[in-house]
Design a protein around this motif. Sequence first.
Motif, short mmCIF file in Angstrom:
data_model
loop_
_atom_site.label_atom_id
_atom_site.label_comp_id
_atom_site.label_asym_id
_atom_site.label_seq_id
_atom_site.Cartn_x
_atom_site.Cartn_y
_atom_site.Cartn_z
N ILE A 59 5.24 5.75 -10.64
CA ILE A 59 6.79 4.56 -11.11
C ILE A 59 7.34 5.24 -12.22
N PHE A 60 6.61 6.14 -13.46
CA PHE A 60 7.08 6.63 -13.99
C PHE A 60 7.70 7.98 -14.15
N THR A 61 7.38 8.73 -12.89
CA THR A 61 8.56 9.61 -12.21
C THR A 61 9.35 9.46 -11.84
N TYR A 62 9.74 8.80 -11.62
CA TYR A 62 10.65 8.17 -10.83
C TYR A 62 11.77 7.20 -11.16
N MET A 63 11.26 6.35 -12.44
CA MET A 63 11.98 5.49 -13.49
C MET A 63 12.99 4.72 -12.08
N PRO A 64 13.32 3.88 -11.65
CA PRO A 64 13.50 3.06 -10.57
C PRO A 64 14.55 2.08 -11.81
N ASP A 65 15.54 1.64 -11.34
CA ASP A 65 16.11 0.55 -11.89
C ASP A 65 15.77 -0.86 -11.93
N VAL A 66 15.27 -1.11 -10.60
CA VAL A 66 14.72 -2.24 -8.88
C VAL A 66 13.51 -1.81 -8.95
N ILE A 67 12.53 -2.25 -8.87
CA ILE A 67 11.09 -2.21 -7.56
C ILE A 67 10.80 -3.30 -7.08
N ILE A 68 11.42 -3.15 -5.34
CA ILE A 68 11.68 -3.94 -4.20
C ILE A 68 9.87 -4.19 -3.73
N HIS A 69 9.08 -4.75 -4.07
CA HIS A 69 7.59 -4.78 -3.78
C HIS A 69 7.52 -5.35 -2.75
N CYS A 70 7.45 -5.10 -1.49
CA CYS A 70 7.05 -4.97 -0.50
C CYS A 70 5.64 -4.98 0.59
N SER A 71 5.02 -3.91 -0.23
CA SER A 71 3.75 -4.37 0.11
C SER A 71 2.18 -5.21 -0.12
N ALA A 72 1.44 -5.23 1.10
CA ALA A 72 1.02 -6.96 0.45
C ALA A 72 0.22 -7.07 1.86
N TYR A 73 -1.19 -7.08 1.09
CA TYR A 73 -2.48 -6.94 2.54
C TYR A 73 -1.91 -8.72 3.38
N THR A 74 -1.41 -8.71 4.27
CA THR A 74 -1.00 -9.48 5.30
C THR A 74 -2.24 -9.93 6.50
N ASN A 99 -0.45 -4.69 -11.18
CA ASN A 99 0.40 -2.99 -12.13
C ASN A 99 1.68 -2.70 -11.48
N ILE A 100 2.62 -3.13 -10.89
CA ILE A 100 3.37 -3.07 -10.70
C ILE A 100 4.42 -3.33 -11.70
N ALA A 101 5.11 -4.86 -11.70
CA ALA A 101 4.81 -5.62 -13.06
C ALA A 101 4.64 -5.34 -14.66
N GLU A 102 3.74 -4.82 -14.72
CA GLU A 102 3.52 -4.58 -15.83
C GLU A 102 4.27 -2.57 -16.52
N ALA A 103 4.53 -2.22 -15.44
CA ALA A 103 5.36 -0.40 -14.81
C ALA A 103 6.75 -0.94 -15.34
N CYS A 104 7.01 -1.85 -14.61
CA CYS A 104 8.65 -2.34 -14.70
C CYS A 104 8.74 -2.78 -16.59
N LYS A 105 8.37 -3.45 -16.63
CA LYS A 105 8.25 -4.04 -18.00
C LYS A 105 8.39 -2.54 -19.12
#
Length: 282
Positions: A47-62, A84-90
């Motif tokens: 995530i820090f390499t790509y540096m997005p403005d938004v992450i749409i988190h669709c990955s899940a155990y379904t 992990n993704i939320a903390e990276a976003c923060k």
Amino acid sequence: MKVLVTGVKGQLGYDVVRELKKRNISCLGADRNDFDITDEKTTKKFIFTYMPDVIIHCSAYTAVDKAEDEPILCRRVNVDGTRNIAEACKQIHARMVYISTDYVFDGDKDGFYDVDDETNPQNVYGQTKYDGEQAVRNILTDYFIVRTSWAFGINGSNFVKTILRLAKENKALNIVGDQYGSPTFTQDLAGLLCDMIETEKYGTYHATNSGICSWAEFAEQIIKDAGLKTPVNHISTADYRTKAHRPLNSRLSKTKLLEAGFKPLRDWHDALHAYIKLLERE
């Protein structure tokens, strides 16, 4: 705006990336081969390499029933991975969209579930998705939590594809007729998610195609739209045992969605008809 989409090989992630590209929004779709969301260091590095403005988190155990046998793995993906993704976003001041489920509710309510109604998950999958919601709420302020249900899309397996296959292989089908909710065409939901990230109307929403049906009624319409004749027998949940308990009522209120000014998704009949036409062209 740069957008990172997790779970690009899944139904929703696939359609979200397609919709972003259609809108000429810079995006990157990622899956488990790119990084493991359950590994904090790997996740943050990507995530820090790509540096997005938004992450749409669709990955899940379904895999709802399998989750009853694999609760630890399900939790690692749906809760730890989301955290992990939320903390990276923060850390990079990115916004986040988290996809949740109708299964956060127990299904005992009469009528529609509002976003602020008490949650009471009845299976491992539903509990982990709710705990994922809480992780997002505890870490971020700029987030969208979107609960949806009964998803079907071009990429991957789903109820519609299963019914089409079974209808061709069997003289009749036995389908549960006492569980009610709303089907959701991932192509339609993807459009709404892309609308959302162009606003700052943060919070928790319910988003499905409009209208209500039972699984049996859904199956009947699938068969009809495909031009097949296979009859559907409506059976009770009690007569169709599954490992994971499923709510009888998954009606989700779209009141908050409408109040925020978002356009509701079209009727599920129309969405299904369009989807089957797409499948026929595949």
